[in-house]
Each structure stands twice: as structure tokens, then as C-alpha cells.
Design a protein around this motif. Structure first.
Motif, mmCIF file in Angstrom:
data_model
loop_
_atom_site.group_PDB
_atom_site.id
_atom_site.type_symbol
_atom_site.label_atom_id
_atom_site.label_comp_id
_atom_site.label_asym_id
_atom_site.label_seq_id
_atom_site.Cartn_x
_atom_site.Cartn_y
_atom_site.Cartn_z
ATOM 1 N N LEU A 127 -24.487 5.751 24.111
ATOM 2 C CA LEU A 127 -23.781 6.191 25.298
ATOM 3 C C LEU A 127 -24.542 7.382 25.756
ATOM 4 O O LEU A 127 -24.361 7.851 27.070
ATOM 5 N N LYS A 128 -25.688 7.697 25.025
ATOM 6 C CA LYS A 128 -26.552 8.762 25.570
ATOM 7 C C LYS A 128 -25.887 10.177 25.881
ATOM 8 O O LYS A 128 -26.234 11.039 26.820
ATOM 9 N N LEU A 129 -25.013 10.424 24.953
ATOM 10 C CA LEU A 129 -24.127 11.712 25.047
ATOM 11 C C LEU A 129 -25.118 12.721 24.957
ATOM 12 O O LEU A 129 -25.144 13.792 25.312
ATOM 13 N N HIS A 130 -26.038 12.548 23.892
ATOM 14 C CA HIS A 130 -27.040 13.641 23.398
ATOM 15 C C HIS A 130 -27.747 14.083 24.506
ATOM 16 O O HIS A 130 -28.420 15.378 24.634
ATOM 17 N N GLN A 131 -28.002 13.383 25.465
ATOM 18 C CA GLN A 131 -28.936 13.716 26.880
ATOM 19 C C GLN A 131 -28.034 14.732 27.376
ATOM 20 O O GLN A 131 -28.695 15.756 28.068
ATOM 21 N N HIS A 132 -26.581 14.695 27.550
ATOM 22 C CA HIS A 132 -25.783 15.510 28.291
ATOM 23 C C HIS A 132 -25.945 16.802 27.778
ATOM 24 O O HIS A 132 -25.715 17.883 28.336
ATOM 25 N N LEU A 133 -26.064 16.954 26.428
ATOM 26 C CA LEU A 133 -26.043 18.252 25.584
ATOM 27 C C LEU A 133 -27.717 18.730 25.332
ATOM 28 O O LEU A 133 -27.583 19.777 24.552
ATOM 29 N N ASN A 134 -28.611 18.077 25.828
ATOM 30 C CA ASN A 134 -29.925 18.429 25.639
ATOM 31 C C ASN A 134 -30.181 18.367 24.111
ATOM 32 O O ASN A 134 -30.901 19.176 23.451
ATOM 33 N N LEU A 135 -29.982 17.363 23.246
ATOM 34 C CA LEU A 135 -30.221 17.261 22.051
ATOM 35 C C LEU A 135 -31.163 16.007 22.019
ATOM 36 O O LEU A 135 -31.318 14.987 23.017
ATOM 37 N N THR A 136 -31.695 15.925 20.843
ATOM 38 C CA THR A 136 -32.682 14.603 20.654
ATOM 39 C C THR A 136 -31.860 13.422 20.123
ATOM 40 O O THR A 136 -32.192 12.258 20.458
ATOM 41 N N SER A 137 -30.781 13.553 19.435
ATOM 42 C CA SER A 137 -29.923 12.709 19.106
ATOM 43 C C SER A 137 -28.387 13.285 18.715
ATOM 44 O O SER A 137 -28.362 14.483 18.431
ATOM 45 N N CYS A 138 -27.424 12.515 18.714
ATOM 46 C CA CYS A 138 -26.065 13.085 18.121
ATOM 47 C C CYS A 138 -25.760 13.436 16.776
ATOM 48 O O CYS A 138 -24.991 13.892 16.426
ATOM 49 N N GLU A 139 -26.999 13.223 16.098
ATOM 50 C CA GLU A 139 -26.978 13.425 14.813
ATOM 51 C C GLU A 139 -27.167 15.133 14.587
ATOM 52 O O GLU A 139 -26.580 15.500 13.677
ATOM 53 N N GLU A 140 -27.790 15.699 15.545
ATOM 54 C CA GLU A 140 -27.674 17.100 15.560
ATOM 55 C C GLU A 140 -26.284 17.753 15.981
ATOM 56 O O GLU A 140 -26.209 19.086 15.619
ATOM 57 N N LEU A 141 -25.473 17.024 16.489
ATOM 58 C CA LEU A 141 -24.138 17.648 16.817
ATOM 59 C C LEU A 141 -23.629 17.892 15.458
ATOM 60 O O LEU A 141 -22.881 19.011 15.326
ATOM 61 N N PHE A 142 -23.911 17.188 14.214
ATOM 62 C CA PHE A 142 -23.297 17.496 13.119
ATOM 63 C C PHE A 142 -23.900 18.475 12.222
ATOM 64 O O PHE A 142 -23.940 18.932 10.966
ATOM 65 N N GLN A 143 -25.239 19.039 12.722
ATOM 66 C CA GLN A 143 -26.090 19.994 12.112
ATOM 67 C C GLN A 143 -25.929 21.238 13.040
ATOM 68 O O GLN A 143 -26.360 22.221 12.199
ATOM 69 N N GLN A 144 -25.224 21.646 14.022
ATOM 70 C CA GLN A 144 -25.191 22.641 14.547
ATOM 71 C C GLN A 144 -23.691 23.134 14.571
ATOM 72 O O GLN A 144 -22.707 22.401 14.458
ATOM 73 N N GLN A 145 -23.535 24.436 14.649
ATOM 74 C CA GLN A 145 -22.063 25.008 14.466
ATOM 75 C C GLN A 145 -21.728 25.349 15.878
ATOM 76 O O GLN A 145 -20.263 25.521 16.078
ATOM 77 N N THR A 146 -22.393 25.219 16.815
ATOM 78 C CA THR A 146 -21.826 25.792 18.192
ATOM 79 C C THR A 146 -21.120 24.383 19.166
ATOM 80 O O THR A 146 -20.266 24.832 19.855
ATOM 81 N N ILE A 147 -21.980 23.429 19.037
ATOM 82 C CA ILE A 147 -21.437 22.353 20.081
ATOM 83 C C ILE A 147 -20.217 21.711 19.945
ATOM 84 O O ILE A 147 -19.294 21.249 20.705
ATOM 85 N N LEU A 148 -19.976 20.978 18.558
ATOM 86 C CA LEU A 148 -19.041 20.298 18.064
ATOM 87 C C LEU A 148 -17.868 20.812 17.336
ATOM 88 O O LEU A 148 -18.016 21.743 16.452
ATOM 89 N N HIS A 149 -16.667 20.429 17.844
ATOM 90 C CA HIS A 149 -15.552 20.439 17.142
ATOM 91 C C HIS A 149 -15.000 19.331 16.662
ATOM 92 O O HIS A 149 -14.668 18.276 17.484
ATOM 93 N N THR A 150 -14.682 18.951 15.368
ATOM 94 C CA THR A 150 -14.104 17.980 14.870
ATOM 95 C C THR A 150 -12.432 17.913 14.417
ATOM 96 O O THR A 150 -12.247 19.179 13.804
ATOM 97 N N SER A 151 -11.681 17.185 14.575
ATOM 98 C CA SER A 151 -10.308 17.219 14.156
ATOM 99 C C SER A 151 -9.458 15.910 14.015
ATOM 100 O O SER A 151 -10.326 14.806 13.955
ATOM 101 N N SER A 152 -8.473 16.086 13.635
ATOM 102 C CA SER A 152 -7.624 14.721 13.385
ATOM 103 C C SER A 152 -6.229 14.836 14.271
ATOM 104 O O SER A 152 -5.786 16.080 14.147
#
Length: 226
Positions: free
Chosen positions: A94-119
């Protein structure tokens, strides 16, 4: 690795309603207030619960604060296993990473600031000692599960009032739609149509393909200022 017998013990049991049981795990107690993206699953399963508790034990032995224990447990456990790889692949498509200036959404899970996961159900729920799928009992028709889901969502969305919300699957969407109907949530914030990426959903790739174009439009129109 902790086994099911290690996890489903009375000292971790929080609620029981017939065959439905809810157990404590530490990882969904931490909320990242600076997140730009919230990914919401149904409930942690055995894999996530085991990883979270194991990580919490290590962190406690290292002398970390309660907040740091919960944060490290969350980072280790969130959508752990093959589901995380499927999730990253779909978000990259979906190219979400491009909206967040990331190389891949894998980086979402490596950074502490951008992503919040929940259930929806913050703590692990099991039915007949098996991972809860959202089907039996249906979440909306079960008073315990419905109340838990709405309470958790309202708390987190009140803190994260601008972030993009990615609900994983129709059950999660159904609760968010209740909040939209009640005027408590702006429907433009949600990436509607994203499937449950777990292996239990055998139609996940077909569902994703059918909604891909619509989801790309939602991402394009989202305000990324928050």
C-alpha cells in the motif's frame, strides 16, 4: 519458551465467563503517545502472550521501571511471528512507508516513535483454552468482551487523537464503526478494508487484493500532520 500450561494459570487469570477466559500479559499496558499509526488487532494469542511475559521477566531482572518493562514487552511481542511479516508486506504494498518517509514498513517495528500497536481486547482471551477468533462467541453479543473492547479503545483513541488507525479484520472494524456511529471517532482516520493478516484467515490475500485500491486512496487522503 513458555508453554500454554505455563501461561494459562490462575495467578494470571483476570476474568472467566463460561468458556471465555481473559489472562494478564504486560505488553498492551504501554501507550505510545507520539504515534502516527495505530494498528489494532483482535487479541494477543499464545505466541504474543508468551513472548511478552518472557521479555517482562528479563526486564524485571534487569531492574527496569514498570513502564520500561511494559514497553520492551510490547516491542518484542507485537504481532510476533509470521503475522508480522504478512502485515509488513501488505503495508509496503500500500506504500504506507512512503507517507512516513521510511524505506519499508519493517522500520515501523524498529522505531519507538511512529507506531502504536494494540488489540480490541487488550489482554489475551481464550475460548476452550484456544486463541479467540472473534466468532464464537461473537464479540458484539458478549457483554464482557464488548465492554472490554470499548473501554480499551476509548482510552487509547483519546490519547492518540490524530493517528491513522489500521483495524485488522471485520471484527475490529465492527467496534470502530460503533464509535463512528456514536460520533466518537472520525471515520476518515480509519484504513477500512484491511484483512486479518493471521494464518487463521485463509482468505487474507484475496481480501487484501479486493480492497487494495480503496485503501491506497484512504492513505493518500489522510492528514499526516498528526
Amino acid at each position: 519458551m513458555l508453554t500454554k500450561q505455563d501461561l494459562q494459570v490462575d495467578k494470571l487469570l483476570m476474568e472467566r465467563n463460561g468458556k471465555v477466559e481473559m489472562y494478564y500479559a504486560p505488553h498492551n499496558e504501554y501507550i505510545n503517545p507520539s504515534a502516527k499509526v495505530i494498528i489494532i488487532g483482535l487479541t494477543p494469542g499464545f505466541t504474543q502472550m508468551g513472548i511478552a511475559i518472557q521479555e517482562a521477566i528479563i526486564s524485571l531482572e534487569a531492574g527496569l521501571s514498570d513502564e520500561e518493562v511494559c514497553r520492551t514487552a510490547k516491542e518484542a511481542a507485537r504481532f510476533a511471528g509470521s503475522m508480522r511479516n504478512t502485515l509488513i508486506h501488505m503495508l509496503d504494498t500500500l506504500k504506507l512507508h512512503q507517507h512516513l518517509n521510511l524505506t519499508s514498513c519493517e522500520e515501523l517495528f524498529q522505531q519507538q516513535t511512529i507506531l502504536h500497536t494494540s488489540s480490541l481486547l487488550r489482554f489475551p482471551v481464550f475460548v476452550d483454552k484456544k486463541n479467540y477468533s472473534g466468532a464464537q462467541p461473537k464479540l458484539l453479543s458478549n457483554s464482557l468482551l464488548r465492554a472490554q473492547a470499548l473501554s480499551s479503545l476509548r482510552e487509547e483513541l483519546n490519547i492518540l487523537s490524530r493517528a491513522l488507525i489500521i483495524p485488522l479484520g471485520k471484527t475490529v472494524e465492527s467496534i470502530l464503526q460503533l464509535l463512528v456511529s456514536a460520533g466518537e471517532l472520525d471515520k476518515q482516520r480509519c484504513l477500512w478494508g484491511f484483512p486479518d493478516p493471521s494464518g487463521a484467515n485463509g482468505h487474507r490475500y484475496k481480501q487484501f487484493a479486493s480492497q487494495q485500491e480503496q485503501m491506497v486512496k484512504i492513505l493518500h487522503n489522510h492528514s499526516w500532520r498528526g
